[in-house]
Design a protein around this motif. Sequence first.
Motif, PDB file in Angstrom:
ATOM      1  N   GLU A  85       0.781  -1.463  -0.091  1.00 39.87           N
ATOM      2  CA  GLU A  85      -0.134  -0.266  -0.267  1.00 39.87           C
ATOM      3  C   GLU A  85       0.910   1.161   0.206  1.00 39.87           C
ATOM      4  O   GLU A  85       1.332   1.644   1.098  1.00 39.87           O
ATOM      5  CB  GLU A  85      -0.591  -0.135   1.122  1.00 39.87           C
ATOM      6  CG  GLU A  85      -1.596  -1.123   1.945  1.00 39.87           C
ATOM      7  CD  GLU A  85      -3.230  -0.939   2.366  1.00 39.87           C
ATOM      8  OE1 GLU A  85      -2.474  -0.260   3.267  1.00 39.87           O
ATOM      9  OE2 GLU A  85      -3.457  -1.753   2.991  1.00 39.87           O
ATOM     10  N   CYS A  87       2.907   4.528  -2.000  1.00 41.34           N
ATOM     11  CA  CYS A  87       3.515   5.968  -3.141  1.00 41.34           C
ATOM     12  C   CYS A  87       4.849   6.181  -2.711  1.00 41.34           C
ATOM     13  O   CYS A  87       5.719   5.866  -1.586  1.00 41.34           O
ATOM     14  CB  CYS A  87       2.233   7.202  -2.592  1.00 41.34           C
ATOM     15  SG  CYS A  87       1.822   7.722  -0.575  1.00 41.34           S
ATOM     16  N   ALA A 107       1.258   7.244  -6.947  1.00 38.87           N
ATOM     17  CA  ALA A 107       0.365   6.154  -6.145  1.00 38.87           C
ATOM     18  C   ALA A 107       0.743   4.977  -7.584  1.00 38.87           C
ATOM     19  O   ALA A 107       0.549   4.528  -7.926  1.00 38.87           O
ATOM     20  CB  ALA A 107      -0.964   5.861  -5.666  1.00 38.87           C
ATOM     21  N   GLU A 109       0.647   1.479  -8.568  1.00 38.00           N
ATOM     22  CA  GLU A 109      -0.542  -0.404  -8.138  1.00 38.00           C
ATOM     23  C   GLU A 109       0.634  -1.811  -8.549  1.00 38.00           C
ATOM     24  O   GLU A 109       1.450  -1.485  -9.463  1.00 38.00           O
ATOM     25  CB  GLU A 109      -1.856  -0.326  -9.738  1.00 38.00           C
ATOM     26  CG  GLU A 109      -2.352  -1.133  -9.567  1.00 38.00           C
ATOM     27  CD  GLU A 109      -3.083  -0.849 -10.443  1.00 38.00           C
ATOM     28  OE1 GLU A 109      -4.203  -1.770 -11.004  1.00 38.00           O
ATOM     29  OE2 GLU A 109      -3.855  -0.083 -11.371  1.00 38.00           O
ATOM     30  N   TRP A 157       1.864   1.408 -14.116  1.00 38.53           N
ATOM     31  CA  TRP A 157       0.758   0.180 -12.916  1.00 38.53           C
ATOM     32  C   TRP A 157       1.670   1.867 -12.327  1.00 38.53           C
ATOM     33  O   TRP A 157       1.396   1.814 -10.546  1.00 38.53           O
ATOM     34  CB  TRP A 157       1.528  -1.147 -12.594  1.00 38.53           C
ATOM     35  CG  TRP A 157       1.296  -1.543 -13.526  1.00 38.53           C
ATOM     36  CD1 TRP A 157       1.725  -1.909 -14.796  1.00 38.53           C
ATOM     37  CD2 TRP A 157       0.112  -1.853 -14.297  1.00 38.53           C
ATOM     38  NE1 TRP A 157       1.221  -3.098 -15.178  1.00 38.53           N
ATOM     39  CE2 TRP A 157      -0.114  -2.667 -14.980  1.00 38.53           C
ATOM     40  CE3 TRP A 157      -1.725  -1.790 -13.895  1.00 38.53           C
ATOM     41  CZ2 TRP A 157      -1.381  -3.476 -15.810  1.00 38.53           C
ATOM     42  CZ3 TRP A 157      -2.657  -2.134 -14.468  1.00 38.53           C
ATOM     43  CH2 TRP A 157      -2.092  -2.988 -15.225  1.00 38.53           C
ATOM     44  N   HIS A 159       0.794   5.753 -10.804  1.00 33.01           N
ATOM     45  CA  HIS A 159      -0.603   6.942 -11.359  1.00 33.01           C
ATOM     46  C   HIS A 159      -0.389   8.358 -10.541  1.00 33.01           C
ATOM     47  O   HIS A 159       0.133   8.062  -9.110  1.00 33.01           O
ATOM     48  CB  HIS A 159      -2.035   6.298 -10.453  1.00 33.01           C
ATOM     49  CG  HIS A 159      -2.272   4.683 -10.854  1.00 33.01           C
ATOM     50  ND1 HIS A 159      -2.879   4.461 -12.023  1.00 33.01           N
ATOM     51  CD2 HIS A 159      -1.990   3.848 -10.551  1.00 33.01           C
ATOM     52  CE1 HIS A 159      -3.515   3.751 -12.170  1.00 33.01           C
ATOM     53  NE2 HIS A 159      -2.872   2.400 -11.089  1.00 33.01           N
ATOM     54  N   LEU A 173      -4.527   4.592  -1.222  1.00 28.09           N
ATOM     55  CA  LEU A 173      -5.619   4.006  -2.363  1.00 28.09           C
ATOM     56  C   LEU A 173      -6.139   2.455  -2.934  1.00 28.09           C
ATOM     57  O   LEU A 173      -6.686   2.280  -3.742  1.00 28.09           O
ATOM     58  CB  LEU A 173      -5.152   4.716  -3.829  1.00 28.09           C
ATOM     59  CG  LEU A 173      -5.737   6.282  -3.877  1.00 28.09           C
ATOM     60  CD1 LEU A 173      -4.433   6.724  -4.369  1.00 28.09           C
ATOM     61  CD2 LEU A 173      -6.394   6.670  -4.502  1.00 28.09           C
ATOM     62  N   GLU A 174      -4.694   1.258  -1.936  1.00 31.49           N
ATOM     63  CA  GLU A 174      -4.413   0.847  -2.576  1.00 31.49           C
ATOM     64  C   GLU A 174      -6.036  -0.344  -2.033  1.00 31.49           C
ATOM     65  O   GLU A 174      -7.010  -0.970  -3.003  1.00 31.49           O
ATOM     66  CB  GLU A 174      -3.622  -0.732  -1.939  1.00 31.49           C
ATOM     67  CG  GLU A 174      -3.195  -2.304  -3.016  1.00 31.49           C
ATOM     68  CD  GLU A 174      -3.717  -2.888  -2.024  1.00 31.49           C
ATOM     69  OE1 GLU A 174      -3.782  -3.999  -2.577  1.00 31.49           O
ATOM     70  OE2 GLU A 174      -4.033  -2.804  -0.749  1.00 31.49           O
ATOM     71  N   SER A 177      -8.849   0.827  -3.194  1.00 28.79           N
ATOM     72  CA  SER A 177      -9.502   0.226  -5.026  1.00 28.79           C
ATOM     73  C   SER A 177     -10.381  -1.289  -4.561  1.00 28.79           C
ATOM     74  O   SER A 177     -10.648  -1.505  -6.107  1.00 28.79           O
ATOM     75  CB  SER A 177      -8.062  -0.059  -5.741  1.00 28.79           C
ATOM     76  OG  SER A 177      -7.719   1.339  -5.727  1.00 28.79           O
ATOM     77  N   THR A 375      -9.605   0.580 -10.873  1.00 33.43           N
ATOM     78  CA  THR A 375      -9.896   1.740 -10.518  1.00 33.43           C
ATOM     79  C   THR A 375      -8.797   2.125  -9.582  1.00 33.43           C
ATOM     80  O   THR A 375      -9.543   3.592  -9.169  1.00 33.43           O
ATOM     81  CB  THR A 375     -10.205   0.193  -8.838  1.00 33.43           C
ATOM     82  OG1 THR A 375      -8.561  -0.581  -8.179  1.00 33.43           O
ATOM     83  CG2 THR A 375     -11.286  -0.963  -8.923  1.00 33.43           C
ATOM     84  N   TYR A 376      -7.726   2.356  -9.841  1.00 32.92           N
ATOM     85  CA  TYR A 376      -6.607   3.611  -9.047  1.00 32.92           C
ATOM     86  C   TYR A 376      -7.548   4.976  -9.587  1.00 32.92           C
ATOM     87  O   TYR A 376      -7.774   6.076  -8.592  1.00 32.92           O
ATOM     88  CB  TYR A 376      -5.438   2.971  -9.673  1.00 32.92           C
ATOM     89  CG  TYR A 376      -4.820   2.474  -8.496  1.00 32.92           C
ATOM     90  CD1 TYR A 376      -4.051   3.448  -7.694  1.00 32.92           C
ATOM     91  CD2 TYR A 376      -5.265   1.507  -8.079  1.00 32.92           C
ATOM     92  CE1 TYR A 376      -3.186   2.844  -6.758  1.00 32.92           C
ATOM     93  CE2 TYR A 376      -4.463   1.103  -7.187  1.00 32.92           C
ATOM     94  CZ  TYR A 376      -3.764   1.457  -6.036  1.00 32.92           C
ATOM     95  OH  TYR A 376      -2.965   0.940  -5.324  1.00 32.92           O
ATOM     96  N   GLY A 379     -10.126   6.183  -7.648  1.00 34.96           N
ATOM     97  CA  GLY A 379     -10.141   6.298  -6.375  1.00 34.96           C
ATOM     98  C   GLY A 379      -9.718   8.141  -6.405  1.00 34.96           C
ATOM     99  O   GLY A 379      -9.671   8.414  -5.824  1.00 34.96           O
TER     100      GLY A 379
END
Length: 444
Positions: A85, A87, A107, A109, A157, A159, A173-174, A177, A375-376, A379
């Motif tokens: 999780e 960033c 962030a 993913e 991946w 963001h 954000l994880e 998601s 989903t990111y 979010g």
Amino acid sequence: MAPSATEEPVPMQLPAVTKASSITASVLHGPRDLRLERRAIEEPGPGELQIAIKTTGICGSDVSYYKKFANGDLCARMPLSLGHESCGVVVAIGPEVTGFKVGDRVALEVGIPCGKCTICFQGRYNLCKRMRFRSSAKSYPHFQGTLQERINHPAIWCHKLPDHVSFDSAALLEPLSVAIHAVNRAKPTPGSTALVMGAGTVGLLTAAMARQSGCTSIIIADVDQGRVDFAISKGFATHGYVVQRPLHASPSSSSIIDSSSCCSSGTSTPLDGVMPAKTLCFQAQLDYAKTQATEMLALLADVNPFYGSEDEDDGVDLAFECTGKEVCMHTSLYATRPGGKVVMVGMGTPIQTLPLSVAHLREIDIIGIFRYANTYATGIKLLSAAREQRKRATVGCAGYVLPDLDQMVTHRFKGLENADKAFELASRTSDNEGNLVLKVVIEQ
């Protein structure tokens, strides 16, 4: 003409040498055996960014690896850096990468699918059989997690974050998601009612996303009073229910078993209102789950004019089971109305015994979800919109503003050298001073 012997020789063109540098990483070698190690890191390759990790939230799966060197039936087979999780900030850019610059906040993913199989082409890349997920022992060699000073990660991946989204919210954000994916799969309609079992990070965010998607009444249930109170006071859910904890002789002991409480008729009587579900016969567990479901649904009597009517079936439209516990799955089934849906969000007990006739005869859909996909971006948009709505003291289209996720971070530890302390605290629901423990992060 032959070249003159006095001409300067042409220098030989040698292949470019990739520069490597050294970083510090927190590495798990066995149960509770965390070590700080120096690792070499190459310059980012084609399509990669090098990210200086700033914030990493501790997930329940990380805690499981930390305590047992395993998560469910996935056992680590080599030293593993935990954390997913996360960033950070872009510090180097590899060849063939466009759209990023050094200093960009991103962030991560952290699940990397193959991008070539049928399921990836269908957009459900979270189900890719060749998925490599940081800090997971599923693939081998294990894909190392983010509790390192820097990592190289595919740019697609990563963001970009708006400046006003904090690193705390970005790390969340994880799990956000997961919640977005769960609600997307449930497809609530405006005015729906929902039950969320478990008020941990994922449960809270799932409740918030259900409200964001139009659910008007949401019950959140947990064994911890503090978490339920937090959920209600911060606007994640509309109603709260505290589940009685199993009876313990001490904080470190197993549940006390009263064999006389499980009689031949298959019914039982709780001891002082406390039901040690794991130790009771199966029918008694089901009876307990029914009782819990009835008490939870009674909370909606003030907003449901048909509650208790002989002509209507009680129950929520959607139940999100976020604990992975068998008894919570029982309760979710009994609390769901005919034609409703139960969404399995939490991963816990891998093999469960369920009263499937409840779902069968009432046409309750049981929906599984695994991590998330696509989903990111959603979010990040939600975080940005919620900030503007709070700033203007207005409400969104659904009459609900997503709570400030920064307030979910209750404890911070600075530096990888304090990772063990962070993991120990993350496995608890309160600290030594009695304060609520919700999300623990490690900052670098």
